[in-house]
Design a protein around this motif. Structure first.
Motif, short mmCIF file in Angstrom:
data_model
loop_
_atom_site.label_atom_id
_atom_site.label_comp_id
_atom_site.label_asym_id
_atom_site.label_seq_id
_atom_site.Cartn_x
_atom_site.Cartn_y
_atom_site.Cartn_z
N ASP A 113 0.74 -1.23 -0.03
CA ASP A 113 0.05 -0.22 -0.07
C ASP A 113 0.75 1.44 0.07
OD1 ASP A 113 -2.31 -1.47 -0.04
OD2 ASP A 113 -2.58 -1.54 2.33
N ARG A 114 1.95 1.30 0.79
CA ARG A 114 2.75 2.52 0.95
C ARG A 114 3.57 2.62 -0.33
NH1 ARG A 114 7.69 1.71 4.52
NH2 ARG A 114 6.37 0.86 5.76
N GLY A 115 3.67 1.43 -0.97
CA GLY A 115 4.52 1.62 -2.45
C GLY A 115 3.61 2.06 -3.39
N ARG A 116 2.33 1.97 -3.43
CA ARG A 116 1.36 2.09 -4.40
C ARG A 116 1.35 3.71 -4.41
NH1 ARG A 116 -0.71 -2.99 -4.28
NH2 ARG A 116 -1.92 -2.74 -2.33
N ALA A 117 0.96 4.05 -2.91
CA ALA A 117 0.95 5.51 -2.66
C ALA A 117 1.99 6.49 -3.33
CB ALA A 117 0.76 5.89 -1.07
N ASP A 118 3.37 5.85 -3.09
CA ASP A 118 4.36 6.62 -3.54
C ASP A 118 4.55 6.75 -5.20
OD1 ASP A 118 5.42 6.92 -1.11
OD2 ASP A 118 6.68 5.33 -1.09
N GLY A 122 4.30 9.83 -7.45
CA GLY A 122 5.40 10.36 -8.41
C GLY A 122 6.75 10.04 -7.79
N ALA A 123 6.79 9.57 -6.49
CA ALA A 123 7.94 9.11 -5.96
C ALA A 123 8.54 7.93 -6.15
CB ALA A 123 7.71 9.39 -4.20
N TRP A 124 9.09 7.74 -7.47
CA TRP A 124 9.33 6.34 -8.10
C TRP A 124 10.40 5.80 -7.37
CZ3 TRP A 124 8.90 10.46 -12.22
CH2 TRP A 124 7.63 10.50 -12.72
N SER A 125 11.60 6.36 -7.08
CA SER A 125 12.59 5.63 -6.42
C SER A 125 12.01 4.96 -5.13
CB SER A 125 13.53 6.63 -6.27
OG SER A 125 14.44 6.81 -7.28
N SER A 126 11.43 5.84 -4.36
CA SER A 126 10.95 5.29 -3.12
C SER A 126 9.97 4.25 -3.27
CB SER A 126 10.04 6.42 -2.11
OG SER A 126 9.63 5.87 -0.97
N ARG A 167 3.94 -6.67 -8.47
CA ARG A 167 5.11 -6.82 -9.16
C ARG A 167 4.99 -6.05 -10.55
NH1 ARG A 167 4.85 -11.91 -10.55
NH2 ARG A 167 6.14 -12.91 -8.84
N GLU A 168 3.68 -5.90 -11.02
CA GLU A 168 3.68 -4.73 -12.17
C GLU A 168 3.62 -3.31 -11.61
OE1 GLU A 168 -0.36 -5.79 -13.42
OE2 GLU A 168 0.58 -7.17 -14.76
N ASP A 169 3.49 -3.14 -10.44
CA ASP A 169 3.72 -1.86 -9.87
C ASP A 169 4.95 -1.40 -9.61
OD1 ASP A 169 0.77 -1.10 -9.61
OD2 ASP A 169 0.77 -1.96 -7.50
N LEU A 170 5.83 -2.80 -9.20
CA LEU A 170 7.34 -2.37 -9.23
C LEU A 170 7.82 -2.24 -10.35
CD1 LEU A 170 10.30 -2.84 -7.59
CD2 LEU A 170 9.89 -5.13 -8.19
N TYR A 171 7.55 -2.77 -11.59
CA TYR A 171 8.13 -2.71 -12.73
C TYR A 171 7.82 -1.16 -13.53
CZ TYR A 171 8.75 -7.76 -12.84
OH TYR A 171 9.03 -9.08 -12.83
N GLU A 172 6.59 -0.80 -12.99
CA GLU A 172 6.19 0.61 -13.42
C GLU A 172 7.22 1.59 -12.66
OE1 GLU A 172 2.43 3.63 -13.55
OE2 GLU A 172 2.25 1.54 -13.62
N ALA A 173 7.54 1.50 -11.64
CA ALA A 173 8.10 2.34 -10.58
C ALA A 173 9.68 2.23 -11.24
CB ALA A 173 8.33 1.92 -9.33
N GLU A 174 9.96 1.04 -11.69
CA GLU A 174 11.57 0.89 -12.07
C GLU A 174 11.78 1.51 -13.42
OE1 GLU A 174 13.94 -0.06 -10.43
OE2 GLU A 174 13.69 -1.87 -9.31
N LEU A 175 10.81 1.19 -14.18
CA LEU A 175 10.79 2.19 -15.49
C LEU A 175 10.63 3.52 -15.49
CD1 LEU A 175 8.47 -0.41 -17.59
CD2 LEU A 175 10.88 -0.28 -17.89
#
Length: 902
Positions: A113-118, A122-126, A167-175
Motif C-alpha cells: 500500500d505504501r509503495g502504491r501511494a508513492d 510520483g515518488a518512483w525511487s521510493s 510486481r507490475e507496480d514495481l516494474y512501473e516504478a523501475e521503468l
C-alpha cells in the motif's frame, strides 16, 4: 511468535520453527492467519477444511484442532497480557488475534500500500524500494505446502493476483526511474509466463523500445494479442493499443518517466510535457487529471482575483479543484429491502449468520445485475441507489425490476412465501425517485456517495406501508415507468404495486419527418445489396433522441415490402449485459428463429432451442455441420452465459448461421445501440461485415457518437460501408413534427410566442418534441418546463463525459452559452490549450457547435447545440458553484472589453 504464510506455512518461536501436527491443524491455522484479526465463522472453517460434505464428526475435529493450536500458542514464552497471538472463541466462530509485525502477510500489505501511494505521488525511487521489499517477503506461493496437498481456497488465488499486481507496480516504478535494463529479463520472463496480462505486456514493450528493440516490442504485442484472441476471444484494450501506436510512431511520449500512466489515462499517445515556462499543453497525469485548478490559470487576459467558492459540508473524499463537480444535483431512484429473520432458527448464531449472509449476497447480486449500487445496510434494511455515480435514462425502471427480482430470488430461502421458513417474515421492497444532492469523488470512485434530499426519508416512509412479500413504488417512479411496466391501483399517496412488464405498445411512433435524404440512402442500400449480392455495413450515428430507432423501424418496413423479399433480423445491445457479454447474439437468434423468448431461470428454453434447431437443420441439414452449429449456438440460449474459451467457435457459428440465412433470402440485420456493446461483440460485427462472402446482407447498426471514441476507424477502409449522421431536424421539420404530435394529443394549437419558445427548446431533437408535446397536451398553455424524461436523457448523456469535459460545459454556461478557449481558461482555471482540447472534444460529441464567427480577439467560439443541454448543466450545478462561475465570467468579460477598448 512469528507466522509466515507467503510460502509454506511456518511458525517461528524463540528457539526456531514450531512443529505443527496434522493437516487439519495446519489448514485451520492457515485459514485463520489469512483472516487474522477477523472473526471466522465455524461454518466457513468447516467448508475450508472439507471440500465436499463434512463428515458427522467435522465440528468435533475442528474443535480438537483449535484446542491444539491454543496449546501451541500458550507455549510461546513471549505471550503476555499485552501482546502475542491469542486464539479466541468469538460468535459465530473464532478470532485469531495477531500483531501486525508478527505476520508476513500483514507486513506485505502495508508495504504494498505504501509503495502504491508513492507510485501515485510520483515518488518512483521510493516506490521501487518499498515494492521490492514487499515482494521480498514472498518465499513461494501462499501456503504452498497446503496447496500441494490439494487445498484450493479463493483467498489463495486472490493473493496470487495481488502479488502479480504488486510486481507490475514495481516494474512501473523501475521503468519510471529509467532502470529498464535492470528489469528487462525479469519482465520478459513474467510476460511469457502470463501473456494475457496487458499491463505486463505494455511494460515489456516499453523496456524493449527503450533498449532500441522496436521489432521485439511489436512482437511482444502480437504475442499478447494472439493469446487474448485464442484463449478469451478478446482484442487488446485501448491502453495497450496506444502503446503499440506509440512504438510504431516513435512517439516522444515513450521517453517520459510516466509514459504508461499517461497513455492508460486517455488511451492514446500524448505529447511530452513541456519544460517549465514553455507555453503549450501539459501531459495529463493522475495528479493533473483531477481538476482544473491543479495548474495556474493563464495570464492574458487575467481576471481580478476572486475568493474561492465556499466549501460544501465536509465529506470523506480527496479535495478536488473547484472546476470539477464533487457535489451535483441529480435525479436518482432509491431501493430499500427489508428482510427479517425470526425465532425459528433455533437460536444458533452460525445458522443466522449464514442465512443473513446469503440473503445479503442475493440482494447485492440482483442490485448489481440491474446496474445499481448497494450503499449501506442498517440492521435488516439494505439501501441501494440507481443513478449514482452515473445517471442513466432508465434508472427508475431498473430499480423496480431489481426489486421484483429480489423478491423472486429470496423465495428460495423461504423468506418470500406466505409461510416463511426459519420463522422469518417475508421481505418488503420500496422504490422512490426524486431530486437529490449527491456528494462523491470527482471521478465517482472512493467511498459511498452521500445523498441529501427528501428521497431517503420518503422511501423509508413508503417501506412501512408495504405488506410482507410485497413491493410498492412512489408516484414519481410509477409515472416515469408506466410506459414499460404495468401497475395496480394507486393508493391515496400515489404509490402503487408493479405487476409486470407491459407487452403492448402504449403509444404510436411519431411521424418520420425531415429524413427524406436518409431514407433515400437506406432504400438505395437495400437495392444495392440485393442487386450486387454483396454485404454492406450501414452505420447510423446520432445523439440520444435523434431518431435512430425510428429510422431503423422505417428501414425494416421498407425491407419487408421490398420486391426482393428481405428477411429482417433484429437485436439490441444494453450496458446491462455485463453478465452476458454475448446477449446481443442471443437476441438475434431469437429474432432469426421467430421466437421472442428469453432464457429461463433454470436452463435452456425448450421453445427457443427447438426453433433454433429447425432453422439450423433447414439451412445445413442434420449431418455433422448442422450438429456442430447447433452445439455451438445452443449455449447462447441458456441462463448461464458461455465461457470465454467457447467464444471463438460460437462467433464462427453465429456468422455461418447469418450468412446461411442471407444466402437463402436477402437479409437485413439491425443491431441497435452498438455503442454499449462489449468489445468482443464489436469485433464480431466487423468480422461479419468483412467475411460474410457474396451474400445479400445489409448489416445496419445504430450507435451514439461515443462509439467512435472506442473505435475511431469504425466502418472506414471497407469497400461497402455507409455511415449516416442524424443531425437535428431543421426548424420547418421540427415544427411539423410538433404540430402533428399536439394534434394527436389533442393539445391544440399553441400561441405563437409559446410555440417559438418550445421549438427553441426542442432544438430539432425528435425525442424532445415528443416529450414536450406530452407535457403540453391537456393543460393550460404557460411557460414550458423541461419534461422529466428529457432531463433524465440529457443528464445521462452528460454523465458519459469525463469530469473535466463536464466542467468545461459549466464554464460555457456561465459565459452565456457562447464561449471561447480564453474564457473557459479564465473561468475554470485551466490551461488554455487544454480548454481548447475539451471544447473540440465537446463539439465532436455534439454537445457544442462551432460558430462561424470568431470572437473579438479572433478565437474560435462555441455554443450549446441544444438549449436543453445548457438547462441540464445549470440544474446539475450547486448554486454556490454556479454563482462563483458567473462572477468569474463577468470579471473576465469586463477585463477583455477593457483591453479591447484601451
Amino acid at each position: 511468535m512469528k507466522f509466515q504464510v507467503l510460502g509454506p506455512l511456518t511458525v517461528l518461536g524463540d528457539s526456531g520453527p514450531v512443529a505443527l501436527s496434522g493437516v487439519k491443524q495446519r489448514a485451520t491455522l492457515g485459514h485463520l492467519l489469512l483472516h487474522a484479526n477477523e472473526v471466522v465463522a465455524t461454518s466457513a472453517l468447516m467448508r475450508a477444511l472439507w471440500a465436499g460434505e463434512p463428515p458427522p464428526t467435522a465440528r468435533k475435529m475442528l474443535q480438537n484442532a483449535v484446542s491444539a493450536l491454543r496449546g501451541l500458542l500458550a507455549a510461546d514464552d513471549t505471550e503476555d497480557a499485552h501482546g502475542g497471538p491469542v486464539l479466541l472463541t468469538h460468535a459465530p466462530g473464532y478470532l485469531l488475534r495477531v500483531d501486525g509485525d508478527d505476520l508476513d502477510l500483514t507486513a506485505y500489505r502495508a508495504l504494498a500500500d505504501r509503495g502504491r501511494a508513492d507510485l501515485a505521488a510520483g515518488a518512483w525511487s521510493s516506490a521501487a524500494r518499498t515494492l521490492r521489499a514487499a515482494l521480498d517477503l514472498w518465499r513461494g506461493p501462499v501456503l504452498a505446502d497446503l496447496a500441494e496437498s490439494g487445498t484450493d481456497w479463493p483467498e489463495l488465488r486472490t493473493l496470487a493476483q495481488a502479488r502479480t499486481a504488486t510486481r507490475e507496480d514495481l516494474y512501473e516504478a523501475e521503468l519510471a526511474c529509467g532502470r529498464h535494463d535492470d528489469v528487462l529479463e525479469e519482465l520478459r520472463t513474467h510476460a511469457e509466463r502470463e501473456p494475457e496480462r496487458e499491463r505486463l505486456c505494455a511494460q515489456l514493450m516499453l523496456a524493449l523500445y527503450r533498449r532500441g528493440h522496436q521489432c521485439d516490442a511489436l512482437e511482444a504485442y502480437r504475442r499478447t494479442r494472439t493469446a487474448l484472441a485464442s484463449r478469451l476471444g478478446l482484442e487488446p484494450g485501448r491502453a495497450l493499443r496506444a502503446v503499440e501506436r506509440a512504438v510504431l510512431d516513435h512517439d516522444p511520449v515513450l521517453g517520459q518517466p510516466d509514459a504508461l500512466a499517461i497513455m492508460a489515462l486517455d488511451g492514446e499517445p500524448r505529447r511530452p510535457r513541456p519544460a517549465a515556462g514553455t507555453p503549450g499543453p501539459a501531459a495529463v497525469t493522475p495528479a493533473s487529471a483531477v481538476g482544473f485548478d491543479s495548474r495556474p490559470a493563464p495570464r492574458p487576459p487575467a481576471p481580478p482575483a476572486l475568493p474561492a467558492p465556499p466549501r460544501a459540508t465536509a465529506f470523506p473524499y480527496p479535495a478536488a479543484p473547484s472546476g470539477v463537480l464533487t457535489e451535483q444535483h441529480k435525479q436518482l431512484s432509491m431501493l430499500l429491502v427489508r428482510t427479517t429473520l425470526g425465532k425459528g432458527l433455533g437460536g444458533d448464531p452460525e445458522d443466522a449468520a449464514r442465512l443473513s449472509g446469503e440473503l445479503a449476497v442475493a440482494i447485492r447480486d440482483e442490485v448489481a445485475r440491474h446496474g445499481g449500487k448497494v450503499s449501506g445496510v442498517l440492521g435488516p434494511v439494505t439501501f441501494a441507489l440507481f443513478g449514482v455515480v452515473r445517471t442513466r435514462e432508465d434508472d427508475a425502471e431498473r430499480a423496480v425490476r431489481a426489486g421484483r427480482a429480489i423478491l423472486r430470488r429470496l423465495r428460495q430461502y423461504g423468506a418470500g412465501g406466505p409461510v416463511p421458513v426459519h420463522g422469518g417474515s417475508a421481505p418488503r421492497v420500496a422504490v422512490a425517485t426524486g431530486d437529490v444532492v449527491v456528494t462523491c469523488a470527482a471521478d465517482g470512485t472512493g467511498a459511498v456517495p452521500i445523498v441529501n434530499g427528501a428521497v431517503p426519508q420518503g422511501c423509508a416512509d413508503l417501506l412501512r406501508t408495504v405488506p410482507p412479500g410485497g413491493i410498492r413504488v412512489c408516484a414519481t417512479t410509477r409515472s416515469g415507468t408506466e410506459r414499460s411496466l404495468v401497475y395496480g391501483p394507486a393508493g391515496p399517496d400515489g404509490a402503487a404495486e408493479p405487476l409486470g412488464t407491459r407487452t403492448t405498445r402504449t403509444h404510436t411512433p411519431p411521424a418520420l419527418v425531415g429524413r427524406d435524404r436518409e431514407m433515400a440512402q437506406l432504400g438505395g442500400a437495400l437495392d444495392d445489396v440485393a442487386r450486387r449480392q454483396r454485404p454492406c455495413l450501414l452505420t447510423a450515428l446520432g445523439e440520444p433522441g435523434a431518431g435512430k430507432t425510428r429510422l431503423m423501424a422505417e428501414l425494416a418496413r421498407l425491407a419487408r415490402r421490398s420486391p426482393h423479399g428481405f428477411r429482417v433480423v433484429t437485436g439490441h445491445s444494453s450496458w446491462c449485459d455485463r453478465d452476458r457479454p454475448l446477449a446481443l447474439l442471443d437476441r438475434t437468434l431469437t429474432s432469426a428463429t421467430g421466437t421472442a423468448t428469453t432464457p429461463s431461470a433454470t436452463g435452456t428454453d425448450d421453445c427457443a432451442h427447438d426453433a433454433l434447431a429447425r432453422t439450423v437443420h433447414a439451412l445445413f441439414g442434420t449431418g455433422d455441420r448442422g450438429t456442430w452449429l447447433l452445439d455451438r449456438l445452443g449455449p447462447l440460449l441458456r441462463a448461464e452465459p458461455p465461457v470465454p474459451a467457447d467464444w471463438p467457435d460460437l462467433a464462427t457459428a453465429w456468422r455461418l448461421l447469418l450468412t446461411g440465412l442471407a444466402a437463402e433470402r436477402p437479409l437485413l440485420l439491425v443491431l441497435e445501440d452498438l455503442h454499449s456493446a462489449p468489445d468482443p461483440v464489436l469485433d464480431l460485427v466487423t468480422e461479419l461485415a468483412d467475411a460474410a462472402g457474396p451474400v445479400p446482407l445489409l448489416l445496419a447498426v445504430t450507435a451514439r457518437p461515443e462509439l467512435l471514441d472506442r473505435r475511431p476507424t469504425w466502418g472506414g477502409g471497407r469497400r461497402d460501408a455507409l455511415a449516416l449522421t442524424l443531425d437535428p431536424l431543421d426548424e420547418p421539420s421540427a415544427a411539423a413534427l410538433l404540430d402533428d404530435l399536439l394534434a394527436d394529443g389533442s393539445g391544440g394549437a399553441l400561441p405563437a410566442d409559446l410555440r417559438r419558445d418550445v421549438l427553441a427548446r426542442i432544438g430539432g431533437n425528435p425525442l424532445y418534441a415528443v416529450e414536450y408535446a406530452r407535457e403540453l397536451a391537456g393543460r393550460a398553455p404557460g411557460p414550458p418546463v423541461m419534461p422529466r424524461h428529457v432531463r433524465q436523457v440529457v443528464a445521462a448523456h452528460l454523465d458519459t463525459l469525463p469530469p473535466l469535459a463536464k466542467a468545461v460545459l459549466v464554464c460555457a454556461s456561465a459565459l452565456g452559452g457562447v464561449c471561447c478557449a480564453d474564457g473557459v481558461a479564465a473561468v475554470g482555471g485551466v490551461d488554455r490549450a487544454e480548454a481548447a482540447h475539451w471544447l473540440d472534444h465537446l463539439e465532436r460529441r455534439d454537445f457544442l457547435r462551432r460558430s462561424r464567427h470568431p470572437s473579438a480577439t479572433g478565437a474560435l467560439r462555441y455554443a450549446f447545440r441544444h438549449p436543453a443541454t445548457r438547462e441540464a448543466v445549470d440544474a446539475l450545478v450547486p448554486r454556490t458553484v454556479r454563482e462563483d462561475r458567473r462572477r468569474r465570467a463577468e470579471a473576465w468579460t469586463e477585463s477583455t472589453a477593457a483591453q479591447l477598448t484601451a
